[in-house]
Each structure stands twice: as structure tokens, then as C-alpha cells.
Write an enzyme that holds these catalytic residues in place. Structure first.
Site, PDB file in Angstrom:
ATOM      1  N   HIS A   1      -7.539  -8.146  -1.926  1.00 43.72           N
ATOM      2  CA  HIS A   1      -6.761  -7.850  -1.019  1.00 43.72           C
ATOM      3  C   HIS A   1      -6.123  -8.747  -0.331  1.00 43.72           C
ATOM      4  CE1 HIS A   1      -9.101  -3.827  -0.821  1.00 43.72           C
ATOM      5  NE2 HIS A   1     -10.212  -4.348  -0.581  1.00 43.72           N
TER       6      HIS A   1
ATOM      7  N   HIS B   1     -13.408  -8.393  -5.928  1.00 43.67           N
ATOM      8  CA  HIS B   1     -14.709  -7.567  -6.013  1.00 43.67           C
ATOM      9  C   HIS B   1     -14.699  -6.544  -6.146  1.00 43.67           C
ATOM     10  CE1 HIS B   1     -11.874  -6.641  -2.443  1.00 43.67           C
ATOM     11  NE2 HIS B   1     -12.606  -5.245  -2.403  1.00 43.67           N
TER      12      HIS B   1
ATOM     13  N   GLN C   1     -10.931  -5.440  -7.645  1.00 46.59           N
ATOM     14  CA  GLN C   1      -9.540  -5.268  -6.761  1.00 46.59           C
ATOM     15  C   GLN C   1      -9.808  -6.584  -6.192  1.00 46.59           C
ATOM     16  OE1 GLN C   1     -11.150  -2.402  -3.481  1.00 46.59           O
ATOM     17  NE2 GLN C   1     -10.988  -1.580  -5.493  1.00 46.59           N
TER      18      GLN C   1
ATOM     19  N   ARG D   1      -5.341  -3.301  -7.612  1.00 50.11           N
ATOM     20  CA  ARG D   1      -6.216  -3.357  -8.568  1.00 50.11           C
ATOM     21  C   ARG D   1      -5.859  -4.386  -9.949  1.00 50.11           C
ATOM     22  NH1 ARG D   1      -4.349   2.254  -8.590  1.00 50.11           N
ATOM     23  NH2 ARG D   1      -5.472   3.392  -6.829  1.00 50.11           N
TER      24      ARG D   1
ATOM     25  N   GLU E   1     -12.973  -7.610   4.745  1.00 49.07           N
ATOM     26  CA  GLU E   1     -13.936  -6.531   5.027  1.00 49.07           C
ATOM     27  C   GLU E   1     -15.173  -7.259   4.560  1.00 49.07           C
ATOM     28  OE1 GLU E   1     -12.401  -3.812   1.922  1.00 49.07           O
ATOM     29  OE2 GLU E   1     -13.636  -4.601   0.278  1.00 49.07           O
TER      30      GLU E   1
END
Length: 322
Positions: free
Chosen positions: A97, A171, A95, A191, A114
């Protein structure tokens, strides 16, 4: 009000989840495959509720709106951070972000940078962390042909390691890994690849987000250059994993506590605290509060200093935003 805010976690079922949040941390989790513990959250998909004191029963988002002094009277619209524990009993989807600009435009929420502190990892565990495409044309071609073996970069992993995952980074956590994740308060995931898995409830493959992934993946891949620093004070060890300007949205620390230590944050700051092992106590204004593995709390801006004692391993974080 000068007391820590202990929080009640929220748990989420995931196709890749397991039961280690119960067996390793002692949480009373729902039946089924539980993949995520949302430990400190003001996000609408999982509000953390205060367990103690004056604000018992209120959520983090309630307090962000009605008691801004607890957070140093911030300017942001939403509580900016989200702390999770993830149990990858099976591999997560590959995936990516989005950053803030893309996320606000298309999803109406924050972007998602993150990071992971590796709590546990089975032998031979690995992450997908980055990719090998040199150009967007090469990236698109490898995605279209499903050439995942050549596109995806696999990194061996072991407990105690730290990985910073900026928005735009391809990642995935893979089977056998448990992490504490500190992230921006966002639930947007694109995804790219999901191993052709089928959801039991629907009998269908999970949705992929190829266009959004291609829009947001950083090309070529850029590894963040971290400056991880540790210092020892008596028997205690303090590690800074990441902080601004390398990480504009948060600072993340590890505190390995063996003897009493008094801590403080900068004026106007609040600190998120997660106990990943051990037992002890925290003292605020002469009052003791038990600390144990699996506890999560916010030390609000109204607390000037606090003392921790015991045998404890803690991951702490602070927002990088005003």
C-alpha cells in the site's frame, strides 16, 4: 448526545473469501465467497450505518460531516480509520500500500498503513511479511524473474498475535487466517503477485500493479519496533499494541474484560470498539446496552466515560490524527 453508536457492517465478496464470517460471528452475509466485513467505515466503498438512537439510519460519513462534535471537531477531510474483519479462506495477493503522499497524488485518497490482530489461524498458517531484497535493483530483478521464493519473507502465525504493517510493506494474509484489521481509511491496494489466479466472472487473471508496487515498496525492508505493553487491573487485562509516535495514524488496544471497569478517552477523542468474543454490556449515563461477539461501535467524544461488564474480548482503537 451521550450514547454509543452501534454500526451495521458491510460485506464484500472476494476471490479468497469464505463463509466463516457467518459461522464464527453469526453475521447474515450474502451468498458466495465473503472475504471482508467492513465493520466501522466512513469510506465510500462501504459506509457503516448507525443502528440505534438519535442517529439511526445515518452513516459514519454523514455524522463526520454534520455532527463533528461526535468526533471532537476534527480537522481531517474524511473519517480517518477503517475497521475490518478479514476471512482468508484462500491466500490474498501479495501486495503493498502507498503512503499518504503517493496515494493523494495518484489515487486521490489516504495512504494505507494497517495492522492485524490474529483472531484465528489454522495450524501451519503463515503471513507474507516483508521481503529479502537489499537494493531496488535486486528487488526489480527478483520481481521481473518471478523469484518469489527468495524475495518474500514468510512468518508463521498463531491466534492472539499482532502485526503492524506500515505503508510500503510487502505483505499478504494466507489461507486459514482470520484477522481484525485496523487501518487508515483507504481502499488502495497494489498487487505484486496473485498466484496466476483467474476471476470466475471474467475468465481473466486479476490486474497486477508492478510499477506502483516498485514505486512504493520500502527497500530494504524495515521491521517496525513495537513496544507492546500489558497491565492487569483486578481480573481485567489491558494491552496496548501500538500508538503514536510508532504508529502516527492510530492506537490499537486489546481489552480482556472479566469484571466491571469504567473507561474513558482523552478529551476530544472518540474510540472504536469491536467485540471479538464473549457477551456483556456497556453502560453510558445510566443506560445499559448489550454487547456481544461481532458488535462494532463508536464511543463518541461526547461520552466522557463508560462502564463495561461481562466476559468480553475487545479490540479498540483511536485515531492518532487531530
Amino acid at each position: 448526545m451521550s450514547e454509543p453508536l452501534f454500526l451495521k457492517p458491510v460485506f464484500h465478496k472476494k476471490i479468497w473469501g469464505g463463509r466463516r464470517l457467518e459461522t464464527k460471528f453469526g453475521y447474515d452475509i450474502p451468498d458466495g465467497d465473503i472475504g471482508e466485513c467492513w465493520a466501522i467505515s466512513g469510506h465510500p466503498h462501504g459506509h457503516s450505518e448507525v443502528k440505534n438512537g438519535e442517529f439511526a439510519g445515518q452513516t459514519v460519513e454523514d455524522l463526520w460531516s454534520s455532527h463533528a462534535e461526535l468526533f471532537g471537531n476534527p480537522k481531517g477531510r474524511v473519517f480517518p480509520l477503517l475497521t475490518k474483519i478479514l476471512d482468508a479462506n484462500a491466500s490474498l495477493s501479495v501486495q503493498v500500500h502507498p503512503d499518504n503522499d503517493y496515494a493523494w497524488k495518484h489515487e486521490h485518497e489516504l495512504g494505507k498503513t494497517e495492522c492485524w490482530y490474529i483472531i484465528d489461524a489454522e495450524p501451519d498458517s503463515y503471513l507474507v511479511y516483508g521481503h529479502h531484497a537489499k537494493t531496488r535493483e535486486e528487488l526489480d530483478k527478483m520481481i521481473e524473474s518471478g523469484d518469489w521464493d527468495h524475495l518474500l519473507r514468510k512468518v508463521p502465525v498463531k491466534p492472539g498475535e499482532f502485526y503492524y504493517v506500515p505503508s510500503g510493506t510487502v505483505h499478504a494474509l494466507n489461507k486459514g487466517i482470520m484477522v481484525l484489521e485496523t487501518q487508515q481509511s483507504s481502499d488502495t491496494t497494489y498487487r505484486l503477485y496473485d498466484y496466476d489466479r483467474v476471476e470466475k466472472s471474467t475468465g481473466k487473471k486479476r490486474e497486477l500493479h508492478i510499477k506502483q508496487s516498485e514505486d512504493t515498496i520500502t527497500v530494504p525492508n524495515k521491521d517496525p519496533k513495537l513496544d507492546i505493553q500489558s497491565k492487569t487491573e483486578g481480573k481485567n487485562k489491558f494491552t496496548t499494541f501500538v500508538k503514536p509516535p510508532i504508529s502516527p495514524y492510530f492506537s490499537v488496544y486489546r481489552w480482556e474484560i472479566k469484571e466491571p471497569v469504567t473507561l474513558k478517552h482523552d478529551i476530544g477523542k472518540y474510540t472504536l470498539v469491536s467485540v471479538i468474543s464473549g457477551n456483556g454490556k456497556v453502560t453510558v449515563d445510566g443506560k445499559d446496552y448489550d454487547l456481544k461477539k461481532g458488535d462494532h461501535l463508536i464511543m463518541p467524544a461526547t461520552v466522557d466515560s463508560w462502564t463495561i461488564d461481562g466476559d468480553l474480548d475487545i479490540i479498540a482503537s483511536e485515531s492518532g490524527e487531530e
